[in-house]
Structure formats: C-alpha cells, structure tokens
Design an enzyme around this catalytic site. Structure first.
Site, PDB file in Angstrom:
ATOM      1  N   ASN A  12      14.402  18.469 -22.063  1.00  0.00           N
ATOM      2  CA  ASN A  12      14.168  17.566 -23.189  1.00  0.00           C
ATOM      3  C   ASN A  12      15.420  17.484 -24.064  1.00  0.00           C
ATOM      4  OD1 ASN A  12      14.212  19.936 -24.721  1.00  0.00           O
ATOM      5  ND2 ASN A  12      11.996  20.058 -24.886  1.00  0.00           N
ATOM      6  N   ILE A  13      15.301  16.760 -25.179  1.00  0.00           N
ATOM      7  CA  ILE A  13      16.482  16.522 -26.013  1.00  0.00           C
ATOM      8  C   ILE A  13      17.059  17.819 -26.575  1.00  0.00           C
ATOM      9  CG2 ILE A  13      15.783  14.182 -26.624  1.00  0.00           C
ATOM     10  CD1 ILE A  13      14.810  15.304 -29.319  1.00  0.00           C
ATOM     11  N   ASN A  42       2.599  17.154 -27.205  1.00  0.00           N
ATOM     12  CA  ASN A  42       2.950  15.743 -27.014  1.00  0.00           C
ATOM     13  C   ASN A  42       1.714  14.908 -26.645  1.00  0.00           C
ATOM     14  OD1 ASN A  42       5.706  15.611 -27.631  1.00  0.00           O
ATOM     15  ND2 ASN A  42       6.257  16.474 -25.642  1.00  0.00           N
ATOM     16  N   CYS A  61       8.868   9.754 -19.412  1.00  0.00           N
ATOM     17  CA  CYS A  61       9.091  11.065 -20.010  1.00  0.00           C
ATOM     18  C   CYS A  61       8.133  11.180 -21.192  1.00  0.00           C
ATOM     19  CB  CYS A  61      10.544  11.245 -20.435  1.00  0.00           C
ATOM     20  SG  CYS A  61      11.123  10.063 -21.673  1.00  0.00           S
ATOM     21  N   SER A  62       8.280  12.196 -22.010  1.00  0.00           N
ATOM     22  CA  SER A  62       7.300  12.432 -23.074  1.00  0.00           C
ATOM     23  C   SER A  62       7.192  11.251 -24.034  1.00  0.00           C
ATOM     24  CB  SER A  62       7.647  13.715 -23.841  1.00  0.00           C
ATOM     25  OG  SER A  62       8.946  13.616 -24.397  1.00  0.00           O
ATOM     26  N   GLY A 113       9.389   8.220 -23.530  1.00  0.00           N
ATOM     27  CA  GLY A 113       9.647   6.996 -22.777  1.00  0.00           C
ATOM     28  C   GLY A 113      10.944   6.291 -23.096  1.00  0.00           C
ATOM     29  N   TRP A 114      11.831   6.928 -23.880  1.00  0.00           N
ATOM     30  CA  TRP A 114      13.071   6.218 -24.222  1.00  0.00           C
ATOM     31  C   TRP A 114      14.322   7.075 -24.047  1.00  0.00           C
ATOM     32  CZ3 TRP A 114      10.167   5.524 -29.352  1.00  0.00           C
ATOM     33  CH2 TRP A 114      10.123   6.720 -30.071  1.00  0.00           C
ATOM     34  N   ARG A 125      14.810  10.267 -21.119  1.00  0.00           N
ATOM     35  CA  ARG A 125      14.914  10.517 -19.675  1.00  0.00           C
ATOM     36  C   ARG A 125      14.436   9.325 -18.860  1.00  0.00           C
ATOM     37  NH1 ARG A 125      11.827  16.142 -20.565  1.00  0.00           N
ATOM     38  NH2 ARG A 125      11.002  14.834 -22.242  1.00  0.00           N
ATOM     39  N   ARG A 138      19.488   9.767 -32.218  1.00  0.00           N
ATOM     40  CA  ARG A 138      20.085  10.701 -31.267  1.00  0.00           C
ATOM     41  C   ARG A 138      21.547  11.032 -31.604  1.00  0.00           C
ATOM     42  NH1 ARG A 138      15.641  11.672 -30.573  1.00  0.00           N
ATOM     43  NH2 ARG A 138      14.323  11.193 -28.784  1.00  0.00           N
TER      44      ARG A 138
END
Length: 333
Positions: free
Chosen positions: A27-28, A2, A90-91, A93-94, A96, A136
């Site tokens: 993460n997702i 990342n 977060c990695s 930014g949109w 977590r 998502r």
C-alpha cells in the site's frame, strides 16, 4: 477496516464464474517506506559498494517493482491469450489499480508506446480516473502538514514511471520515447513547473483551479525536445508487432535499479560517464540511460569505418611495396 468504509476487494458472489487473485502489492505506506530507504541508501556516502545490490534489495523497492510488473503482465496475458475480461481493484482504486491497468495497456497496445499514446494513457488512467496527485505528492505543503505519519504522501506515480523504465530499458526499440523522457517526466512530478500533474481530480484542475488556462502543459514541453525520441523506433514495425509479451521470468529477472533517477544526487558515482567529446545542449538531461542503443551503434559504425580506412591504407602500402620489390628484382636481372 477498508471494507467497513466501502473499500477493499470485490465480492466474487456478485461475479458468477469469476476468480479473485491477490498480488500482494504494497500500500501507499509500504511504498513510501521503501522509497525512503532506497533514497537514503543512494544518498549515503558511507554505503558499502561491495554489498550494494544486497542493500538495494533490502529496501524492498525492487521487489515492489517486480510485483507490479508481474500483476500487469498477468493482466495482459489473460486479456490477450485467454480473451478474458479483467476487473482490477486496489483498496481505493486510484493507486495500484492505475499502475497495473496502465502497464498492462502499455504491453497490449502499441499506440500507448508512442509519445502521444503514453501521454493519453497517463491522462486517462491517472488523471481522469482520480489519482490524487496533490495528496500523494504534497505539492506546496510543508513536511508535517498532512499529519505526523506523513499522512497520504507516497511516490505512487514515480513508482509507475520506474516500472515503465524497466520495460523501456529491456525493450527500447518498442518505445518511441527513451529513458531520458521518463527521467525528465519524473523530475517534474514535484517541480510544480507545469500544471499537468497538479490537484487531486479533474474537477479541481478544471473548475476550481483553472489549471489548463493558467499553466503550461508538460506534454507539449516534452514533445518539443527531439532528444527524448528514440531514433531507432519504427512505428510501422511496432504496430505490426502488436503486443509486447515477453516471458515473465525474463522481465522480472532483469529488473534493475533506476540509477538515473534514484542515484541522481548520490554522493558516489553510479551512472556511466559520457563518451569523450560528447556535448550536451541546453535541453539535454545530465543522466542518460545505460542502454543508449543509438549512441552505441553510431560509435560502432564510426569504429568500423575507421578500421576499414586503416585496412585499405595498409593494403595500399602492401601493393606499393610489392611493386617496389618487383621493380628491384627486374633491375637486378
């Protein structure tokens, strides 16, 4: 990987006097895996009822909820008590970032605990800040259209609503909306019935797709349903109370499975039945929260009145009996 692409975490060398804390929120891909496990568990008719809580914990869904709530609580704590500016990241930014930021503001600002404020919070921290709802949620796409590993699909916003449910479930009188509000909102994440949660960015919604002009607004629909409003909510008292800062241990130890949502289509009964004589209108949701405080108080008042009438009737009978006894004694004399 990342960081080589410009993502990852911040370099503290650029922020003098700052410290960096990691909270280990999945993460997702971890979120998607946990949701698939808890979803399968709730739908499986052969799930062991004896080991239910252990099986739920093994999915990691509750522990992820606690991690997000913990990070949000500590963010709100430092802002309110230590008066410190907090940088969340977060990695990308949109995902977590939006979750923790919105939940912290929910604790800090009573306005966001109203129906109007909550819709503004979601619009600001998820929609305007670029949470990719289409990516998502996979709106309108087939199962394998985003790649063999399901690509970027992940129930991030549903997980956020689960965290909000934990707050509403534990502290219902601090919120103008109830658990039904969150349940109906969660059902419309994937329904595509409203345009509010479609597309990946403001530009796509406003310029490319013209969502606002072509679809209905979900917030207007939710505001039109009176059953979604908490009758015990006192806005003046809520404004006076200000922040909602409970002991962290209390918050985390009372995290529970959102059965209204996750067990909605389960093969076994999980949510309590409706009280006898309860009628549902066409706007009501079938699944209700177990903490329907207003209904509990109404039944308690009704039971109190019933027993009061019974006691008064019995007292009246005793008085009449005393009069009869006194009259009979007078005649015998």
């Amino acid at each position: 990987a990342n960081r080589t692409q410009g993502y990852g975490y911040e370099n503290t060398n650029y922020y003098r006097g700052s410290t960096i804390n990691f909270y280990g929120i999945g993460n997702i891909h971890a979120v998607r895996d946990a949701y698939q496990k808890v979803h399968a568990l709730c739908l499986n008719p052969n799930t062991s009822d004896i080991q239910w809580m252990q099986l739920v914990e093994n999915t990691n869904w509750p522990s992820m909820t606690r991690l997000i709530l913990s990070a949000s609580w500590q963010t709100a704590f430092h802002v309110h008590y230590n008066r410190l500016p907090i940088l969340l990241h977060c990695s990308h930014g949109w995902d977590r970032t939006s979750q923790v930021s919105a939940l912290a503001q929910l604790m800090l600002d009573p306005h966001y605990r109203t129906c109007e404020g909550f819709s503004a919070l979601v619009e600001k921290d998820f929609l305007s800040f670029g949470h990719p709802f289409h990516t998502r949620c996979g709106h309108g796409e087939g199962k394998n259209e985003q790649g063999g590993d399901e690509g970027q699909l992940s129930p991030i916003f549903l997980q956020f609503l689960d965290c909000v449910f934990q707050l509403v479930n534990q502290f219902p009188n601090f919120f103008e909306f109830n658990a039904r509000y969150l349940l109906l909102l969660s059902e419309n994440i994937y329904s595509c019935r409203f345009g509010t949660l479609l597309c990946d960015s403001e530009r796509e919604r406003e310029v490319v797709a013209g969502i606002r002009q072509r679809t209905y607004c979900m917030w207007e629909y939710l505001d039109s349903l009176p059953d979604l409003v908490n009758p015990l909510f006192n806005k003046a008292a809520n404004d006076d109370a200000g922040v909602l800062m409970m002991p962290l241990s209390m918050l985390l130890r009372n995290v529970t499975l959102w059965t209204d949502r996750l067990c909605m289509h389960g093969a076994k009964a999980t949510t309590p039945c409706l009280p006898p004589g309860t009628e549902l209108d066409r706007h009501s949701t079938l699944h209700t929260s177990v903490d329907e405080t207003a209904d509990v108080l109404k039944r308690a008042v009704s039971d109190t009145n019933m027993w009061k009438e019974t006691a008064l009737s019995a007292l009246k009978e005793v008085e009449e009996l005393k009069k009869k006894i006194a009259k009979n004694e007078g005649e015998n004399e």
